[in-house]
Design a protein around this motif. Structure first.
Motif, short mmCIF file in Angstrom:
data_model
loop_
_atom_site.label_atom_id
_atom_site.label_comp_id
_atom_site.label_asym_id
_atom_site.label_seq_id
_atom_site.Cartn_x
_atom_site.Cartn_y
_atom_site.Cartn_z
N ARG A 26 1.39 -1.27 0.56
CA ARG A 26 0.54 0.13 0.41
C ARG A 26 0.76 1.64 0.15
N GLU A 27 2.21 1.27 0.59
CA GLU A 27 2.97 2.64 0.49
C GLU A 27 4.07 2.92 -0.52
N PHE A 28 3.91 1.23 -1.17
CA PHE A 28 5.52 1.25 -1.96
C PHE A 28 4.55 1.96 -3.88
N ILE A 29 5.25 2.43 -4.19
CA ILE A 29 5.31 2.77 -5.48
C ILE A 29 6.50 2.85 -6.28
N PRO A 30 5.92 1.78 -7.48
CA PRO A 30 7.07 0.52 -7.98
C PRO A 30 7.57 1.71 -9.14
N SER A 31 8.28 1.02 -9.73
CA SER A 31 9.25 2.28 -11.01
C SER A 31 9.48 0.89 -11.62
N ARG A 32 10.05 1.09 -12.35
CA ARG A 32 11.23 0.19 -14.63
C ARG A 32 12.03 -1.20 -13.52
N GLY A 33 12.61 -0.49 -11.91
CA GLY A 33 13.07 -0.86 -12.13
C GLY A 33 12.82 -2.29 -10.87
N PHE A 34 11.91 -1.57 -10.09
CA PHE A 34 11.58 -2.50 -9.24
C PHE A 34 10.35 -2.82 -9.71
N SER A 35 9.25 -3.83 -9.40
CA SER A 35 7.93 -3.94 -10.18
C SER A 35 7.12 -4.06 -9.08
N VAL A 64 22.97 -0.82 -13.05
CA VAL A 64 21.53 -1.84 -12.80
C VAL A 64 20.42 -1.06 -13.15
N ILE A 65 19.74 -2.11 -13.87
CA ILE A 65 18.90 -1.37 -14.18
C ILE A 65 17.49 -2.04 -13.68
N GLU A 66 17.33 -2.82 -13.03
CA GLU A 66 15.62 -3.80 -12.70
C GLU A 66 16.61 -4.97 -12.13
N MET A 67 15.28 -5.21 -10.37
CA MET A 67 16.02 -5.67 -9.66
C MET A 67 14.38 -6.84 -9.52
N GLU A 68 15.12 -8.30 -9.98
CA GLU A 68 14.41 -9.07 -9.84
C GLU A 68 14.27 -10.36 -8.93
N HIS A 69 12.70 -11.09 -7.95
CA HIS A 69 13.39 -11.80 -7.34
C HIS A 69 14.08 -12.68 -6.92
N MET A 70 14.14 -13.05 -6.13
CA MET A 70 14.68 -14.86 -5.94
C MET A 70 14.05 -15.26 -4.73
N VAL A 263 17.87 -0.39 -2.31
CA VAL A 263 18.10 -0.99 -3.39
C VAL A 263 18.27 -0.05 -4.50
N ASN A 264 17.89 1.19 -3.49
CA ASN A 264 18.08 2.70 -4.29
C ASN A 264 19.32 2.75 -4.41
N ASP A 265 20.37 2.65 -3.75
CA ASP A 265 21.94 2.52 -3.51
C ASP A 265 22.52 1.57 -4.86
N THR A 266 21.75 1.14 -5.31
CA THR A 266 22.59 0.37 -6.68
C THR A 266 21.56 0.46 -7.84
N LEU A 267 20.37 0.50 -7.63
CA LEU A 267 19.40 0.95 -9.32
C LEU A 267 20.36 2.41 -9.93
N ARG A 268 19.74 1.87 -11.43
CA ARG A 268 20.27 3.24 -11.59
C ARG A 268 19.05 4.26 -11.25
N GLU A 269 19.37 6.43 -11.26
CA GLU A 269 18.94 6.77 -10.37
C GLU A 269 17.45 6.58 -11.08
N ASP A 270 17.03 6.73 -12.75
CA ASP A 270 15.40 6.58 -13.46
C ASP A 270 15.26 5.42 -12.20
#
Length: 294
Positions: A26-35, A64-70, A263-270
């Motif tokens: 509910r608090e989360f706002i997804p991005s193209r890097g983290f769905s 790093v342009i995307e985080m994929e769940h493991m 994750v924001n420390d690793t993901l590309r800014e956009d």
């Protein structure tokens, strides 16, 4: 695997993790890097296991342009650095340290794996499950007495006694109580006495065990009773549910949000994620506009 199986051992313990995950979404706002789907799975892993694993997917420039769940249940930390995913067929997939984002709840005894906060309530959880299973087996085995047919008639013939026994025995259905026939010719008033010896299956004892262990479980989860589906025992209830939800979200859910900001420390800014503003999160109009902008 043990922690995963315990999610099905108790109604409250199994319902609280997805509820906390839902509050996180509910608090989360997804991005193209983290769905949203990746957050959905990672959030549940973190709540249940105290850690989450994400694969860092890079572009040709190494960004790093995307985080994929493991799945956390399959992940292991290598002794010499890096990670290993255990596959269902027994094979192993190895990853370098830089390939995996490891979000963990710190444990004071070790810093290799995350640890969930509810471990202190596991004994209460298991006792709650045992009490329920005991009651179910008690009813299903049919080996207990429903009533005793007591006779002290000295004139009852052996044939009449056999007919009564047959009728009483034939009245038992599958899973019902068994009944007992006893004939004591010229028996006194207290020829038969039934003295209970701490019958755990009685309603009061079972209710006490269930209620005490339930309270321990929700306390271990730090879950407010009003949000845990508990029926209030007084007419006043638990109070304003919106205030309870707001306080609980601020104290329990948003700190988890801060941990996922890793994750924001690793993901590309956009491609970075964001969270709803606490000041406007309860305003549906503002939240809707904010989500559209994000």
């Amino acid at each position: 695997m043990g922690l995963a199986k315990l999610l099905r051992a108790n109604a409250h313990h199994g319902a609280i993790p997805p509820f906390k995950r839902n509050l996180l979404l509910r608090e989360f706002i997804p991005s193209r890097g983290f769905s949203l789907q990746a957050m959905n799975r990672s959030g549940l892993d973190f709540v249940v296991f105290g850690e989450a694993y994400l694969l860092r997917k890079r572009n040709a420039f190494g960004q790093v342009i995307e985080m994929e769940h493991m799945p956390a249940i399959n992940m292991r930390v290598k002794v010499d650095g890096g990670f290993v995913m255990l596959m269902p067929d027994g094979s192993r997939i190895e990853f370098d340290q830089e390939e995996v984002e490891h979000i963990l709840n710190y444990d004071v005894q070790q810093n290799i794996y995350g640890i969930p906060d509810y471990l202190g309530g596991l004994q209460a959880l298991l006792l709650n499950e045992s009490a329920t299973l005991f009651r179910r087996r008690y009813y299903n085995n049919g080996a207990h007495v429903g009533y005793i047919f007591y006779s002290n008639d000295p004139n009852m013939s052996e044939k009449d006694e056999e007919e009564l026994q047959a009728q009483i025995a034939g009245a038992k259905g599958v899973g019902n109580f068994r009944s007992m026939f006893v004939n004591i010719p010229n028996g006194g008033e207290k020829a038969i006495q039934i003295i209970p010896v701490g019958d755990f299956q009685s309603k009061d004892d079972l209710e006490k065990v269930k209620n005490i262990t339930r309270n321990d479980i929700i306390a271990a989860w730090r879950m407010n009773p009003a949000l845990a589906g508990i029926i209030p025992e007084n007419s006043a209830g638990f109070g304003d549910i919106e205030k309870i939800d707001r306080v609980y979200t601020n104290n329990e859910i948003r700190p988890i949000c801060q941990m996922f900001n890793q994750v924001n420390d690793t993901l590309r800014e956009d491609r970075r994620i964001d969270w709803k503003d606490p000041e406007t999160a309860n305003d549906s109009t503002t939240s809707g506009k904010e989500s559209q902008v994000k």
